[in-house]
Design an enzyme around this catalytic site. Structure first.
Site, PDB file in Angstrom:
ATOM      1  N   ASP A  91       0.832  -1.085   0.006  1.00  0.00           N
ATOM      2  CA  ASP A  91       0.015   0.089  -0.081  1.00  0.00           C
ATOM      3  C   ASP A  91       0.734   1.084   0.062  1.00  0.00           C
ATOM      4  O   ASP A  91       2.121   1.067   0.050  1.00  0.00           O
ATOM      5  CB  ASP A  91      -1.034  -0.084   1.301  1.00  0.00           C
ATOM      6  CG  ASP A  91      -0.048   0.034   2.444  1.00  0.00           C
ATOM      7  OD1 ASP A  91       0.868   0.051   2.534  1.00  0.00           O
ATOM      8  OD2 ASP A  91      -1.015  -0.065   3.666  1.00  0.00           O
ATOM      9  N   ASP A 283      -8.148  -6.982   0.219  1.00  0.00           N
ATOM     10  CA  ASP A 283      -7.365  -7.292   1.178  1.00  0.00           C
ATOM     11  C   ASP A 283      -8.029  -6.740   2.769  1.00  0.00           C
ATOM     12  O   ASP A 283      -8.638  -5.925   2.484  1.00  0.00           O
ATOM     13  CB  ASP A 283      -5.935  -6.507   1.376  1.00  0.00           C
ATOM     14  CG  ASP A 283      -6.187  -4.860   1.805  1.00  0.00           C
ATOM     15  OD1 ASP A 283      -6.603  -4.123   1.080  1.00  0.00           O
ATOM     16  OD2 ASP A 283      -5.771  -4.325   2.821  1.00  0.00           O
ATOM     17  N   CYS A 321     -15.101 -27.462   7.279  1.00  0.00           N
ATOM     18  CA  CYS A 321     -13.537 -26.897   6.871  1.00  0.00           C
ATOM     19  C   CYS A 321     -12.636 -27.948   7.190  1.00  0.00           C
ATOM     20  O   CYS A 321     -12.479 -28.661   7.858  1.00  0.00           O
ATOM     21  CB  CYS A 321     -13.358 -25.524   8.016  1.00  0.00           C
ATOM     22  SG  CYS A 321     -11.728 -24.813   7.671  1.00  0.00           S
ATOM     23  N   CYS A 323      -9.180 -27.344   7.295  1.00  0.00           N
ATOM     24  CA  CYS A 323      -7.926 -26.646   7.568  1.00  0.00           C
ATOM     25  C   CYS A 323      -7.208 -27.323   8.539  1.00  0.00           C
ATOM     26  O   CYS A 323      -8.047 -28.184   9.224  1.00  0.00           O
ATOM     27  CB  CYS A 323      -8.269 -24.992   7.915  1.00  0.00           C
ATOM     28  SG  CYS A 323      -8.514 -24.784   9.663  1.00  0.00           S
ATOM     29  N   CYS A 326      -9.199 -27.078  12.063  1.00  0.00           N
ATOM     30  CA  CYS A 326     -10.439 -27.726  12.144  1.00  0.00           C
ATOM     31  C   CYS A 326     -10.303 -29.246  12.053  1.00  0.00           C
ATOM     32  O   CYS A 326     -11.122 -30.207  12.673  1.00  0.00           O
ATOM     33  CB  CYS A 326     -11.312 -27.500  11.069  1.00  0.00           C
ATOM     34  SG  CYS A 326     -11.977 -25.750  11.603  1.00  0.00           S
ATOM     35  N   HIS A 352      -7.148 -20.847  10.548  1.00  0.00           N
ATOM     36  CA  HIS A 352      -8.417 -21.161  10.158  1.00  0.00           C
ATOM     37  C   HIS A 352      -9.034 -19.905   9.542  1.00  0.00           C
ATOM     38  O   HIS A 352      -9.731 -20.149   8.463  1.00  0.00           O
ATOM     39  CB  HIS A 352      -9.553 -21.470  11.401  1.00  0.00           C
ATOM     40  CG  HIS A 352     -10.947 -21.694  10.876  1.00  0.00           C
ATOM     41  ND1 HIS A 352     -11.521 -22.536  10.203  1.00  0.00           N
ATOM     42  CD2 HIS A 352     -11.962 -20.630  11.171  1.00  0.00           C
ATOM     43  CE1 HIS A 352     -12.636 -22.397  10.030  1.00  0.00           C
ATOM     44  NE2 HIS A 352     -12.820 -21.240  10.442  1.00  0.00           N
TER      45      HIS A 352
END
Lengths: 391, 391
Positions: A91, A283, A321, A323, A326, A352
């Site tokens: 940025d 973002d 999920c 991930c 999880c 997560h």
């Protein structure tokens, strides 16, 4: 010039595409995890790669103040310094100057402020911001824009938007001077160590909540001519439907063959709704910051792991999920880690949440490719509201 | 009973072996990363597995106070609660009562104290500590021992050592009552939910820095009969050579066919020197705690990543190391992360330090197997002192 963008599929106003940068391709629509100081708080680069993060965002304001763009340039640029070989967007630092720095004064030349770290005085001009990012060597550099608080009346927004346009012209001129002769990977010009000759520059549309000012800003920014365009100054407190309307009104003013980046947004719902209105890049600190505060985004809405109701809940945070968090841990354990103040609570929650965001974008891209984005969108919102939100 | 130990190689007094537990084998000599509250601060279970950690240590004092052994037992025990399927050793909580708790009073029955979390009053007896660990379901439970400050005169050490022996007898009696009929994986007895029927219990040798008291404690503890034995009350401020001498004098008093665990030790040098004196198991917070304070253990001695000399040092922390941190990041970047207060500084430093410790143990085991432990020991110390230590 290494930057290019190609829309591969459309479904209504939603687009799927590939954005090529000097450090590789980004599948769009894409979410960029925020790595403020050259690190995404709580997760390692290898986890981001495994989760399918194509691109990181770094904050120019923070990196300029510490460790400094000179030091980073001497290390070969931000990619080499932080050990992340894939695309990076930086940025402009403008938003942070307007939100973090002390004793800020804006003039035509630029913005003066004092560092939030040590009180030292600094002046950021549109040109200086180009130079800093040239030294950082990000793949995408943002121009310096003025960020107003919400709400601001048109009498404040118009002159600010016009100043942002004048700053954008100066930023582009400086950028073209630095990158006039590309070719070698890094080179020194005008006292600036350019560490990524393939850098692209994005302009930013401002204009508050006024449709007229937004359109004027968009047309003016596009007239200057950047590699692509962002919509700034949203997600600053305005109602969600106002934001959605501005996005819907602004994207048609931006070239179809360039990616469109909605800065600083947002919730999972915001992502889906903005893609529906033609946005390609996002973002946001929500998935990472909220993770550290114990909020987990799930397919049935957010849950706050601090709550007593999870003390003996053996289910994973989100049964849908896949991930690591999880697959391996229960809500009861995550609540314990959070209450015990363990670092690992931040890490597991962040893993997560970022997985949830990146997976949502993956589903969006797939839905667009198969021209079933509308049914995905409907199902997504229904799933989110199925759960009685607890936080 | 799932516990067994087999010495597979010896080289001088150093031993290599395999300790079998209800949740798998541990290659010895072994280092146990400290997971105080059911998590090793800064690194995830999967990282520990990748680094080759066979066994974790959990702190009974912390887990008893929060989230409580009742809650953990209802979840199926500590392995299920924290999602770590491999061996776990729990300490007795004694050391923490003596170092962390407030208003501590020791009597023959046990030790009264107030929680460091909320000031609540608690009484830990030798029997209660057995019950708590039975509910936690660790693979190895330690008996409650009295921990004295260093230095303490023999007039304090003797009665304390004798009380520790009496407590050990009570702990063993309680343990044998609970585990009289093993067989099912978990069962309820005497109001205790036993979650790991294969748990083993280790006795602890005390006796301060007195060779006579240590020997008396060792013989007395061995006479009670535990699955194995630990040496406690060291690494509490006594000179290193005193510790080495006590270890050297005590190990011959312990059975050769049982693992020997030196509690709370130590530096990389301490590990090598203690293995040379017949030790098989270690735990210590040094690699994890010091990582969070910026100290990195390397093959050339420790470095403090905070130091200005690393600001532009592009080398990895330890050029001889193959961990993720050393393969990916520079000292300059790690210093930046530390100074910027990033969580990832703790994570990356901890990954490296634990890798260094676990790799040192791996090298020790290999050296013993090939009967070249003495040459490894000499080379290890020479390498450590090659570097001009900066911290």
């Amino acid at each position: 010039m290494s930057f290019s963008f190609r829309v591969t599929h459309t479904d209504g106003r939603a687009r799927r595409g590939v954005m090529a940068t000097a450090h590789g391709d980004v599948q769009t629509p894409a979410f960029m995890p925020v790595g403020t100081q050259g690190a995404v708080k709580g997760v390692l680069h290898r986890d981001l790669e495994q989760m399918g993060a194509d691109i990181l965002l770094g904050n120019t304001y923070h990196l300029y103040l510490r460790p400094g763009d000179d030091l980073i340039a001497r290390r070969g640029g931000l990619h080499a310094f932080i050990g992340w070989p894939r695309p990076i967007l930086t940025d402009s630092g403008g938003y942070q100057v307007f939100s973090l720095a002390a004793r800020r004064t804006v003039a035509e030349d630029g913005v003066k402020f004092q560092s939030h770290l040590d009180g030292s005085a600094h002046l950021l001009t549109p040109e200086k911001v180009v130079d800093i990012q040239a030294q950082l060597g990000s793949d995408i550099a943002m121009v310096l824009d003025e960020c107003l608080a919400h709400p601001s009346g048109d009498e404040l927004v118009r002159p600010s938007m016009e100043r942002t346009l004048r700053w954008a012209r100066r930023a582009r001129a400086r950028f073209l001077t630095l990158y006039e002769k590309r070719g070698r990977e890094s080179f020194s010009r005008e006292g600036v160590l350019v560490t990524n000759s393939g850098q692209a520059q994005f302009g930013i549309v401002q204009g508050g909540t006024s449709a007229e000012l937004r359109e004027e800003s968009a047309r003016g920014t596009v007239a200057i001519g950047f590699e692509a365009y962002a919509i700034g100054g949203l997600s600053v407190g305005e109602p969600t439907d106002v934001m959605y309307k501005i996005v819907a009104d602004t994207t048609p003013c931006l070239p179809e063959d360039r990616p469109r980046y909605l800065m600083g947004t947002g919730t999972p719902r915001d992502l889906v709704e903005s893609v529906a209105r033609g946005i390609d890049l996002f973002d946001c600190v929500l998935p990472t910051r909220n993770a550290r505060n114990g909020q987990l985004f799930t397919s049935e809405g957010p849950i706050n792991i601090k709550n007593a109701q999870y003390a003996e809940d053996d289910r994973p945070p989100d049964p849908a999920c896949s991930c690591y968090t999880c697959r391996t841990f229960s809500r009861a354990y995550l609540r314990h880690l959070f209450r015990a103040g363990e670092i690992n609570a931040s890490t597991l929650n962040t893993l997560h949440n970022l997985h949830f965001y990146l997976d949502t974008l993956r589903q969006i891209r797939d839905a667009i490719a198969f021209r079933r984005f509308e049914s995905f969108r409907t199902a997504f919102h229904q799933s989110l509201s199925r759960h009685l939100h607890d936080s």
